[in-house]
Each structure stands twice: as structure tokens, then as C-alpha cells.
Motif scaffolding. Structure first.
Motif, PDB file in Angstrom:
ATOM      1  N   PRO A   1     -40.636  17.451  39.798  1.00 14.46           N
ATOM      2  CA  PRO A   1     -40.768  16.697  41.046  1.00 14.46           C
ATOM      3  C   PRO A   1     -39.784  15.543  41.188  1.00 14.46           C
ATOM      4  CG  PRO A   1     -42.519  16.104  39.533  1.00 14.46           C
ATOM      5  CD  PRO A   1     -41.797  17.262  38.915  1.00 14.46           C
ATOM      6  N   GLY A   2     -39.161  15.118  40.085  1.00 11.10           N
ATOM      7  CA  GLY A   2     -38.225  14.014  40.125  1.00 11.10           C
ATOM      8  C   GLY A   2     -38.931  12.672  40.291  1.00 11.10           C
ATOM      9  N   PRO A   3     -38.274  11.593  39.921  1.00 10.76           N
ATOM     10  CA  PRO A   3     -36.995  11.567  39.220  1.00 10.76           C
ATOM     11  C   PRO A   3     -37.155  12.043  37.778  1.00 10.76           C
ATOM     12  CG  PRO A   3     -37.876   9.351  39.383  1.00 10.76           C
ATOM     13  CD  PRO A   3     -38.791  10.224  40.199  1.00 10.76           C
ATOM     14  N   VAL A   4     -36.094  12.623  37.241  1.00  9.85           N
ATOM     15  CA  VAL A   4     -36.139  13.214  35.902  1.00  9.85           C
ATOM     16  C   VAL A   4     -35.652  12.212  34.866  1.00  9.85           C
ATOM     17  CG1 VAL A   4     -35.271  15.061  34.433  1.00  9.85           C
ATOM     18  CG2 VAL A   4     -35.684  15.494  36.861  1.00  9.85           C
ATOM     19  N   ASN A   5     -36.364  12.097  33.776  1.00  7.37           N
ATOM     20  CA  ASN A   5     -35.866  11.379  32.602  1.00  7.37           C
ATOM     21  C   ASN A   5     -35.128  12.402  31.734  1.00  7.37           C
ATOM     22  OD1 ASN A   5     -37.164   8.725  33.039  1.00  7.37           O
ATOM     23  ND2 ASN A   5     -39.064   9.843  32.743  1.00  7.37           N
ATOM     24  N   ARG A   6     -33.817  12.443  31.866  1.00  6.13           N
ATOM     25  CA  ARG A   6     -33.019  13.433  31.125  1.00  6.13           C
ATOM     26  C   ARG A   6     -33.207  13.246  29.620  1.00  6.13           C
ATOM     27  NH1 ARG A   6     -28.511  16.129  33.388  1.00  6.13           N
ATOM     28  NH2 ARG A   6     -28.285  15.791  35.637  1.00  6.13           N
TER      29      ARG A   6
ATOM     30  N   LYS B   1     -34.202  24.657  39.727  1.00  7.10           N
ATOM     31  CA  LYS B   1     -34.309  24.559  41.187  1.00  7.10           C
ATOM     32  C   LYS B   1     -34.661  23.137  41.625  1.00  7.10           C
ATOM     33  CE  LYS B   1     -33.429  28.874  41.748  1.00  7.10           C
ATOM     34  NZ  LYS B   1     -32.123  29.267  42.319  1.00  7.10           N
ATOM     35  N   ILE B   2     -34.328  22.162  40.797  1.00 10.56           N
ATOM     36  CA  ILE B   2     -34.715  20.779  41.060  1.00 10.56           C
ATOM     37  C   ILE B   2     -34.046  20.258  42.331  1.00 10.56           C
ATOM     38  CG2 ILE B   2     -34.679  18.428  40.150  1.00 10.56           C
ATOM     39  CD1 ILE B   2     -34.883  19.702  37.324  1.00 10.56           C
ATOM     40  N   ASP B   3     -32.747  20.538  42.497  1.00 14.18           N
ATOM     41  CA  ASP B   3     -32.059  20.099  43.714  1.00 14.18           C
ATOM     42  C   ASP B   3     -32.582  20.847  44.941  1.00 14.18           C
ATOM     43  OD1 ASP B   3     -30.539  18.287  42.325  1.00 14.18           O
ATOM     44  OD2 ASP B   3     -28.792  19.600  42.130  1.00 14.18           O
ATOM     45  N   GLU B   4     -32.858  22.125  44.773  1.00  8.02           N
ATOM     46  CA  GLU B   4     -33.359  22.906  45.904  1.00  8.02           C
ATOM     47  C   GLU B   4     -34.752  22.442  46.324  1.00  8.02           C
ATOM     48  OE1 GLU B   4     -33.515  27.576  47.286  1.00  8.02           O
ATOM     49  OE2 GLU B   4     -32.366  26.932  45.548  1.00  8.02           O
ATOM     50  N   GLN B   5     -35.525  21.951  45.380  1.00 12.29           N
ATOM     51  CA  GLN B   5     -36.838  21.398  45.724  1.00 12.29           C
ATOM     52  C   GLN B   5     -36.695  20.245  46.712  1.00 12.29           C
ATOM     53  OE1 GLN B   5     -38.058  21.354  41.258  1.00 12.29           O
ATOM     54  NE2 GLN B   5     -39.915  20.895  42.388  1.00 12.29           N
ATOM     55  N   VAL B   6     -35.657  19.439  46.519  1.00 16.39           N
ATOM     56  CA  VAL B   6     -35.440  18.297  47.414  1.00 16.39           C
ATOM     57  C   VAL B   6     -35.138  18.791  48.827  1.00 16.39           C
ATOM     58  CG1 VAL B   6     -34.035  16.257  47.864  1.00 16.39           C
ATOM     59  CG2 VAL B   6     -34.631  16.862  45.505  1.00 16.39           C
ATOM     60  N   THR B   7     -34.269  19.790  48.938  1.00 17.50           N
ATOM     61  CA  THR B   7     -33.968  20.369  50.250  1.00 17.50           C
ATOM     62  C   THR B   7     -35.221  20.945  50.882  1.00 17.50           C
ATOM     63  OG1 THR B   7     -31.751  20.949  49.478  1.00 17.50           O
ATOM     64  CG2 THR B   7     -32.523  22.045  51.474  1.00 17.50           C
ATOM     65  N   ASN B   8     -35.979  21.674  50.101  1.00 20.92           N
ATOM     66  CA  ASN B   8     -37.200  22.294  50.615  1.00 20.92           C
ATOM     67  C   ASN B   8     -38.247  21.259  51.018  1.00 20.92           C
ATOM     68  OD1 ASN B   8     -36.070  24.788  50.221  1.00 20.92           O
ATOM     69  ND2 ASN B   8     -37.080  25.164  48.266  1.00 20.92           N
ATOM     70  N   GLY B   9     -38.186  20.086  50.396  1.00 18.94           N
ATOM     71  CA  GLY B   9     -39.102  19.024  50.776  1.00 18.94           C
ATOM     72  C   GLY B   9     -38.895  18.582  52.211  1.00 18.94           C
TER      73      GLY B   9
END
Length: 313
Positions: A262-267, A282-290
């Protein structure tokens, strides 16, 4: 059709309503990915985000969703509002309501705050995260991301890994995914797993390898580093060793399984940088889909007839 004027959680949202939201989001994503990100669906509508906690993804995606549909987007934060002067939540809500607000989007550190607001205003209220209760729009965008990849959610095995005790994202996903026919397993350190979690119709384990093995989707949860001061886990290095999503662990899932967060990610804590950079992430795509999901919700909630709760175009 949404039965209520508000979206306060997926616990009280039916499978049919979730299905309609996801289908509407599919239409909205066409707008986002086009060269002309403008529709008239919210023309003349006023949307206000009321955030008592910091946010980047959720707040910005709601504001963009409103602007893409020609609505008027305004925002209020607790530090710059009359809350700092002692105004109560109900008084703030009523003040915004009588200004002609159509939708209020609220994030609050106290569980149940959006529910209290919804009972005291005529405007539609969307819960953007309350305490450790729910974050329904995150759960919806996660399910939409799965639907895009697999054509649906039913029958998927979804592993949720991390701090489920304090995660409103985990709760919304559990409620939504189980209603839509997915099989959910939650894994994490025993100190970060709430008691009686298995009563929600899911599997619970403190062995991440067992949870990830054979999964179609692997979702990491953000470790709230402030919890470390309470001794809930020894060190971030040890957490990553035993519970982090590494290339070796993701290899135990099904081929081409989705990796989500869900972010933000602790790398290097919840997920390794290598996994984040993989095609399965798909972390970046999740943001778009949000943005697409929030466009769908704003569209649906502003087209309900107050007397029937039905949608009209």
C-alpha cells in the motif's frame, strides 16, 4: 448501486456493491490513461478532503480524481484549521456541510471518526483511513489491481504479510477479498498479529514461507517503525530476514504472482529493492488504480438519489 450515502468500510459493503465499484473503475481508468484527462461528471460538485493525518497517495489521488472529472477540490488539514483553536469534529463537519459540500473525504487517527462525521452531515462521507479500523478505498484499489491481472478475485490465494495488528489496510482487504471469494492468509510476527484474526474466515501463521507458498498475490504491509520503540520486534534487519519479501520468498509463490504494497515502502524492510524492481511488482500500478477507484466512488456517490439511494445519470 450503493445502499448508503457514504463509504465508511468494506465490512458493511456488499459483494455486489464492490463488484459495481470495480467495474466503474475500469471505465475511469480509460480516462486516466488517455491524452484528455477531463470529463464533466463532477461539474458543479464540491469535494473536500479533511485530513487529520499526513498523506501523499490517498489525498492527492482523491484531489486528482475530482479534478479529472471537473469538480472543485478543496483540502483542510488539522494544523491549519479551527481544530487548532479547539473546534470539535462535529462542528467542523457541520460548518463544511452548510458550505454546499457534496462529498467529504476524511482521514483521522481515531477509529470511528468518519462514521461520526457521516451521522452529522448531509454530504456523502468517504473514509480515507480511520485509526486501526479500515482504509476501504485502498482495499478496493488492491482488488481492482488483482482483477486487472486475473480477470477477477474469486479463487485467488492472497498472502498478506506484516503488521496486521495496526493495519487498517489489512482489515479492509480481508473484508473485501473474503466477500469476493478469495482465500486469504495473513503472516507476521506473533506480536504484530491481532488476537482472533482467524475468526474473520482466514488463515493466520507466523511463518511467512508457508503463507507465500502457492500464493497468487503477495502483499506486504508497512512496518510502522515507531512501533519498534515498543519492543514489538527486535530490529528492522531481523524483521527483514524472517518476514521480509525477498526474491527467494517470492519464488515460492505461483509463477508471475503479483507483489503489492500500500505504500509508502520501507525498502529493505518489508520488501527488498530487487523485488520492488521486478516485473511482478505492481506497487506503482496500484497508485494509478487508486485514482481510477476514487473517480468511480466520487461518480457513484454524487449520483445517488437521497430518497432511494439509487444511482441516476
Amino acid at each position: 448501486m450503493l445502499r448508503a450515502k457514504d463509504l465508511l468500510g468494506l465490512r458493511e459493503t456488499s459483494a455486489e456493491e464492490i463488484h459495481e465499484i470495480l467495474n466503474t473503475a475500469e471505465l475511469m481508468k480509460v480516462v486516466i490513461t488517455s491524452n484528455n484527462k477531463k470529463t464533466p461528471h463532477l461539474q458543479g460538485r464540491s469535494i473536500i478532503t479533511v485530513f487529520y493525518e499526513n498523506s501523499t497517495r490517498t489525498r492527492m489521488s482523491f484531489e486528482l480524481a475530482c479534478k479529472y472529472m471537473s469538480g472543485t477540490a478543496s483540502n483542510i488539514s488539522a494544523s491549519t484549521s479551527s481544530v487548532s483553536k479547539g473546534e470539535t469534529l462535529i462542528d467542523t463537519a457541520r460548518t463544511l456541510d452548510v458550505m454546499g459540500t457534496d462529498v467529504m473525504i476524511m482521514r483521522h487517527p481515531m477509529t470511528g471518526a468518519p462514521h461520526l462525521m457521516a451521522r452529522n452531515v448531509k454530504a456523502a462521507v468517504i473514509n480515507a483511513g480511520d485509526g486501526i479500523n479500515e482504509h476501504p478505498t485502498q482495499g478496493l484499489l488492491d482488488m481492482y489491481t488483482m482483477k486487472e491481472r486475473f480477470g477477477g478475485v474469486k479463487g485467488l490465494r492472497v498472502a498478506i504479510v506484516g503488521d496486521a495488528r495496526h493495519s487498517r489496510v489489512a482489515r479492509s482487504n480481508i473484508y473485501g477479498l473474503t466477500k469476493m471469494g478469495a482465500s486469504v492468509v495473513v503472516a507476521g510476527p506473533p506480536t504484530l498479529l491481532p488476537p482472533d484474526l482467524d475468526m474473520l474466515g482466514i488463515d493466520v501463521t507466523d511463518r511467512v514461507d508457508d503463507a507465500v507458498r502457492g500464493a497468487d498475490v503477495v502483499m506486504g504491509l508497512r512496518i510502522q517503525l515507531e512501533r519498534q520503540k515498543k519492543g514489538l520486534f527486535p530490529t528492522v534487519r531481523e524483521y527483514h530476514k524472517y518476514f521480509g519479501l525477498t526474491e527467494d520468498r517470492i519464488a515460492m509463490a505461483r509463477p508471475h504472482a503479483l507483489v503489492m504494497h500500500p505504500g509508502p515502502v520501507n525498502r529493505g524492510v518489508e520488501i527488498s529493492s530487487e523485488v520492488m524492481a521486478s516485473p511482478e511488482s505492481k506497487i506503482d500500478e496500484q497508485v494509478t488504480n487508486g485514482v481510477a477507484v476514487r473517480m468511480a466512488l466520487l461518480f457513484m456517490l454524487t449520483r445517488q438519489k437521497p430518497e432511494t439511494g439509487g444511482i441516476h445519470i
